[in-house]
Design a protein around this motif. Structure first.
Motif, PDB file in Angstrom:
ATOM      1  N   LEU A 147       0.692   1.684 -12.959  1.00  0.00           N
ATOM      2  CA  LEU A 147      -0.680   1.542 -13.221  1.00  0.00           C
ATOM      3  C   LEU A 147      -1.253   2.954 -12.357  1.00  0.00           C
ATOM      4  CD1 LEU A 147      -3.186   0.124 -13.959  1.00  0.00           C
ATOM      5  CD2 LEU A 147      -3.159  -0.742 -11.812  1.00  0.00           C
ATOM      6  N   ILE A 148      -0.394   3.429 -11.245  1.00  0.00           N
ATOM      7  CA  ILE A 148      -1.213   4.607 -10.611  1.00  0.00           C
ATOM      8  C   ILE A 148      -0.268   5.589 -10.436  1.00  0.00           C
ATOM      9  CG2 ILE A 148      -2.413   3.214  -8.888  1.00  0.00           C
ATOM     10  CD1 ILE A 148      -0.049   3.627  -6.963  1.00  0.00           C
ATOM     11  N   ASN A 149       0.769   5.767 -11.484  1.00  0.00           N
ATOM     12  CA  ASN A 149       1.566   6.998 -11.593  1.00  0.00           C
ATOM     13  C   ASN A 149       2.505   7.199 -10.555  1.00  0.00           C
ATOM     14  OD1 ASN A 149       3.017   9.162 -12.888  1.00  0.00           O
ATOM     15  ND2 ASN A 149       1.635  10.535 -12.156  1.00  0.00           N
ATOM     16  N   ALA A 150       3.082   5.982  -9.781  1.00  0.00           N
ATOM     17  CA  ALA A 150       3.902   6.315  -8.627  1.00  0.00           C
ATOM     18  C   ALA A 150       5.302   5.489  -9.066  1.00  0.00           C
ATOM     19  CB  ALA A 150       3.406   5.441  -7.568  1.00  0.00           C
ATOM     20  N   SER A 151       6.489   5.675  -8.113  1.00  0.00           N
ATOM     21  CA  SER A 151       7.447   5.123  -8.372  1.00  0.00           C
ATOM     22  C   SER A 151       7.376   3.758  -7.568  1.00  0.00           C
ATOM     23  CB  SER A 151       8.682   6.008  -7.792  1.00  0.00           C
ATOM     24  OG  SER A 151       8.549   6.255  -6.499  1.00  0.00           O
ATOM     25  N   GLU A 152       8.476   2.819  -8.044  1.00  0.00           N
ATOM     26  CA  GLU A 152       8.557   1.457  -7.280  1.00  0.00           C
ATOM     27  C   GLU A 152       8.758   1.592  -5.888  1.00  0.00           C
ATOM     28  OE1 GLU A 152      11.675  -2.413  -7.889  1.00  0.00           O
ATOM     29  OE2 GLU A 152      11.242  -1.010  -9.556  1.00  0.00           O
ATOM     30  N   GLU A 153       9.645   2.640  -5.610  1.00  0.00           N
ATOM     31  CA  GLU A 153      10.045   2.688  -4.126  1.00  0.00           C
ATOM     32  C   GLU A 153       8.937   3.246  -3.288  1.00  0.00           C
ATOM     33  OE1 GLU A 153      11.493   4.116  -6.880  1.00  0.00           O
ATOM     34  OE2 GLU A 153      13.123   2.635  -7.006  1.00  0.00           O
ATOM     35  N   GLU A 154       7.715   3.595  -3.820  1.00  0.00           N
ATOM     36  CA  GLU A 154       6.482   3.890  -3.173  1.00  0.00           C
ATOM     37  C   GLU A 154       5.648   2.914  -2.843  1.00  0.00           C
ATOM     38  OE1 GLU A 154       5.788   8.565  -3.915  1.00  0.00           O
ATOM     39  OE2 GLU A 154       5.752   7.506  -5.742  1.00  0.00           O
ATOM     40  N   ILE A 155       6.127   1.625  -3.142  1.00  0.00           N
ATOM     41  CA  ILE A 155       4.971   0.410  -3.358  1.00  0.00           C
ATOM     42  C   ILE A 155       5.540  -0.440  -2.385  1.00  0.00           C
ATOM     43  CG2 ILE A 155       3.968  -1.108  -4.474  1.00  0.00           C
ATOM     44  CD1 ILE A 155       3.253   1.768  -5.344  1.00  0.00           C
ATOM     45  N   ALA A 156       4.408  -1.070  -1.354  1.00  0.00           N
ATOM     46  CA  ALA A 156       4.849  -2.200  -0.528  1.00  0.00           C
ATOM     47  C   ALA A 156       3.907  -3.323  -1.207  1.00  0.00           C
ATOM     48  CB  ALA A 156       4.423  -1.841   0.973  1.00  0.00           C
ATOM     49  N   VAL A 157       4.261  -4.554  -0.663  1.00  0.00           N
ATOM     50  CA  VAL A 157       3.392  -5.724  -0.899  1.00  0.00           C
ATOM     51  C   VAL A 157       3.001  -6.332   0.270  1.00  0.00           C
ATOM     52  CG1 VAL A 157       5.458  -7.243  -1.195  1.00  0.00           C
ATOM     53  CG2 VAL A 157       3.474  -7.761  -2.508  1.00  0.00           C
ATOM     54  N   PHE A 158       1.804  -6.908   0.333  1.00  0.00           N
ATOM     55  CA  PHE A 158       1.204  -7.604   1.346  1.00  0.00           C
ATOM     56  C   PHE A 158       0.259  -8.987   0.695  1.00  0.00           C
ATOM     57  CE2 PHE A 158       1.472  -3.228   2.479  1.00  0.00           C
ATOM     58  CZ  PHE A 158       1.990  -3.249   3.968  1.00  0.00           C
ATOM     59  N   SER A 159      -0.220  -9.483   1.422  1.00  0.00           N
ATOM     60  CA  SER A 159      -0.969 -10.983   1.405  1.00  0.00           C
ATOM     61  C   SER A 159      -2.642 -10.316   1.054  1.00  0.00           C
ATOM     62  CB  SER A 159      -1.020 -11.740   2.297  1.00  0.00           C
ATOM     63  OG  SER A 159      -1.748 -11.356   3.519  1.00  0.00           O
ATOM     64  N   SER A 160      -2.845  -9.063   1.721  1.00  0.00           N
ATOM     65  CA  SER A 160      -4.268  -8.583   1.512  1.00  0.00           C
ATOM     66  C   SER A 160      -4.667  -7.042   1.818  1.00  0.00           C
ATOM     67  CB  SER A 160      -5.245  -9.450   2.382  1.00  0.00           C
ATOM     68  OG  SER A 160      -4.892  -9.045   3.720  1.00  0.00           O
ATOM     69  N   VAL A 161      -5.509  -6.448   1.284  1.00  0.00           N
ATOM     70  CA  VAL A 161      -5.840  -5.199   1.836  1.00  0.00           C
ATOM     71  C   VAL A 161      -5.940  -5.179   3.222  1.00  0.00           C
ATOM     72  CG1 VAL A 161      -7.139  -3.268   1.550  1.00  0.00           C
ATOM     73  CG2 VAL A 161      -6.522  -4.459  -0.648  1.00  0.00           C
ATOM     74  N   SER A 162      -6.635  -6.079   3.842  1.00  0.00           N
ATOM     75  CA  SER A 162      -6.751  -5.942   5.175  1.00  0.00           C
ATOM     76  C   SER A 162      -5.165  -5.705   5.976  1.00  0.00           C
ATOM     77  CB  SER A 162      -7.349  -7.435   5.691  1.00  0.00           C
ATOM     78  OG  SER A 162      -8.624  -7.354   5.249  1.00  0.00           O
ATOM     79  N   GLU A 163      -4.445  -6.624   5.549  1.00  0.00           N
ATOM     80  CA  GLU A 163      -2.957  -6.413   6.115  1.00  0.00           C
ATOM     81  C   GLU A 163      -2.351  -4.957   5.843  1.00  0.00           C
ATOM     82  OE1 GLU A 163       1.251  -9.223   6.310  1.00  0.00           O
ATOM     83  OE2 GLU A 163      -0.093  -9.271   4.382  1.00  0.00           O
ATOM     84  N   ALA A 164      -2.514  -4.890   4.561  1.00  0.00           N
ATOM     85  CA  ALA A 164      -1.875  -3.297   4.295  1.00  0.00           C
ATOM     86  C   ALA A 164      -2.672  -2.184   5.364  1.00  0.00           C
ATOM     87  CB  ALA A 164      -2.146  -3.124   2.760  1.00  0.00           C
TER      88      ALA A 164
ATOM     89  N   SER B   2       9.053  -0.112   1.127  1.00  0.00           N
ATOM     90  CA  SER B   2       9.282  -1.571   1.571  1.00  0.00           C
ATOM     91  C   SER B   2       9.419  -1.766   3.097  1.00  0.00           C
ATOM     92  CB  SER B   2      10.639  -2.251   1.138  1.00  0.00           C
ATOM     93  OG  SER B   2      10.417  -2.245  -0.469  1.00  0.00           O
ATOM     94  N   ARG B   3       9.551  -0.608   3.982  1.00  0.00           N
ATOM     95  CA  ARG B   3       9.513  -0.688   5.273  1.00  0.00           C
ATOM     96  C   ARG B   3       8.443  -1.043   5.873  1.00  0.00           C
ATOM     97  NH1 ARG B   3      10.564   4.269   8.371  1.00  0.00           N
ATOM     98  NH2 ARG B   3      12.502   4.551   7.095  1.00  0.00           N
ATOM     99  N   LEU B   4       7.161  -1.232   5.031  1.00  0.00           N
ATOM    100  CA  LEU B   4       5.837  -1.664   5.378  1.00  0.00           C
ATOM    101  C   LEU B   4       5.679  -3.068   4.915  1.00  0.00           C
ATOM    102  CD1 LEU B   4       5.398   1.592   5.206  1.00  0.00           C
ATOM    103  CD2 LEU B   4       3.154   1.038   5.647  1.00  0.00           C
ATOM    104  N   ASP B   5       6.517  -3.710   4.267  1.00  0.00           N
ATOM    105  CA  ASP B   5       6.547  -5.008   3.861  1.00  0.00           C
ATOM    106  C   ASP B   5       6.716  -5.797   5.029  1.00  0.00           C
ATOM    107  OD1 ASP B   5       6.563  -4.156   1.123  1.00  0.00           O
ATOM    108  OD2 ASP B   5       8.740  -5.048   0.725  1.00  0.00           O
ATOM    109  N   ALA B   6       6.030  -7.035   5.137  1.00  0.00           N
ATOM    110  CA  ALA B   6       5.929  -7.779   6.405  1.00  0.00           C
ATOM    111  C   ALA B   6       6.767  -9.055   6.303  1.00  0.00           C
ATOM    112  CB  ALA B   6       4.365  -8.071   6.785  1.00  0.00           C
TER     113      ALA B   6
END
Length: 383
Positions: free
Chosen positions: A72-89, A263-267
């Motif tokens: 959606l944003i023209n990035a690579s999968e390796e540049e994406i972390a997942v969270f439960s909310s934008v607050s947490e991110a 993913s180092r930012l995944d919690a």
């Protein structure tokens, strides 16, 4: 302006059951359910019911959701972390900054959704200094950043789309301003993704976060964060968890190593069921194409602005369609009472402070807009 979009509007509408009973124009708050997003939730529930646990398949779905966000944003999968909310991110990103040196200023706009401001204000206990860029007449003058960003700035935190009235900021211009002073740019794109084309490489942003329950046709409880590849290895967040480790399933309690990529930012354990739904929702947006969606939403925005003006409604913010998200806001005397009255009549708006927001999406028709404007005019005339 066109009377129809460049995709099968009627076909997509048949896949949204809510349209049989009302007109949803509250996408800035919550997307309606689609057949495919419901099917995705049921696919998870069936898996859970059938096998008790299928961890490999569940985590694969989280990975696929990350990939859909990256697309959606023209990035690579390796540049994406997942969270439960934008607050947490946002908290995870903030925790990776040191505010005990000469760069301790966080430049934040008054247009941020409150959670973003709260996260940065909480960093003042760690030495951060929050500097505010003001909102005037529902807009932010880009020149205001020139006095707010200086050599002390560590990061600029700026919403892409103002949640109150849909005003859109020039992200490339903001990135240039921030980088000129050695600061990084953090973007909250919750109100724009899915309706405004976003290319993080062309825009040169450093971080970009968004959840899925609005224009990405998903639910609450999941959000994604883009981190520019060149920054990833520098980040040592203190908001972390076992999925931020190099090998979570090694279960090493006394080792703080880091997962590869963002993913180092995944919690903690990722929101698996939400990921199923988010993946399905983003597939819809990627299939239609944000460029085509944006073109139709500009037509709808013109209808809302001109139609509101013709009905004597007071617009909040700019009437320049090119500088707006999908949201058009009108000033009303009691927004929550107006929302309740419209809901009772089958139109779903979204109240925020002094305004009622009408936020169409790819499935909205010109007739939907006209009905909503007529109703808003009638309801407000009685107050």
């Amino acid at each position: 302006m066109h009377s129809r979009p460049d995709y099968d509007l009627d076909g997509w509408r048949t896949r949204i059951p809510l349209l049989a009973s009302c007109i949803p124009l509250n996408n800035c708050s919550q997307a309606p359910q689609m057949d495919s997003t419901r099917a995705a939730a049921e696919r998870f529930l069936d898996s859970w019911n059938r096998t008790g646990m299928d961890w490999d398949a569940w985590i694969e779905e989280v990975r696929l959701a990350k990939r859909a966000f990256a697309t959606l944003i023209n990035a690579s999968e390796e540049e994406i972390a997942v969270f439960s909310s934008v607050s947490e991110a946002t908290s995870a990103v903030a925790s990776a900054f040191d505010f005990d040196n000469e760069r301790r200023t966080v430049v934040v706009t008054e247009a941020e959704f409150p959670t973003i401001g709260h996260v940065w204000l909480a960093q003042e206990r760690r030495g951060a200094r929050v500097r505010w860029v003001p909102v005037r007449d529902g807009l932010i003058d880009p020149a205001r950043y020139d006095t707010a960003i200086d050599a002390d700035a560590a990061i600029v935190s700026a919403t892409h789309g103002y949640y109150l009235n849909g005003f859109v900021q020039d992200l490339r211009g903001l990135a240039d301003r921030a980088h000129r002073h050695g600061a990084l740019l953090y973007v909250d794109a919750y109100q724009t993704l899915g309706t405004v084309p976003v290319d993080v490489k062309a825009l040169d942003v450093d971080f970009l976060a968004a959840g899925c329950l609005k224009f990405l046709m998903g639910v609450a409880g999941i959000a994604f964060l883009y981190v520019r590849r060149e920054l990833i290895e520098r980040l040592r967040p203190t908001v972390t968890g076992w999925f931020g480790r190099a090998d979570p399933f090694a279960f090493r309690v006394n080792t703080l190593d880091w997962a590869p990529g963002a993913s180092r930012l995944d919690a903690g354990t990722p929101p698996v069921m939400n990921a199923y739904i988010a993946h399905a929702g983003m597939q819809i947006i990627n299939e239609i194409g944000v460029t085509a969606i944006r073109a139709w939403l500009e037509t709808l925005a013109w209808r809302l602005i001109e139609g509101g003006r013709a009905r004597g409604l007071e617009l909040h913010g700019t009437d320049d369609v090119a500088r707006r998200t999908a949201t058009t806001a009108f000033v009303v005397p009691d927004s929550h009472a107006v929302e309740a009255a419209m809901r009772a009549r089958g139109v779903l708006p979204s109240a925020r402070g002094p305004v009622v927001r009408l936020a169409p999406h790819f499935y909205t028709t010109l007739d939907d807009v006209d009905v909503a404007l007529d109703m808003l005019a009638v309801v407000t005339s009685r107050r």
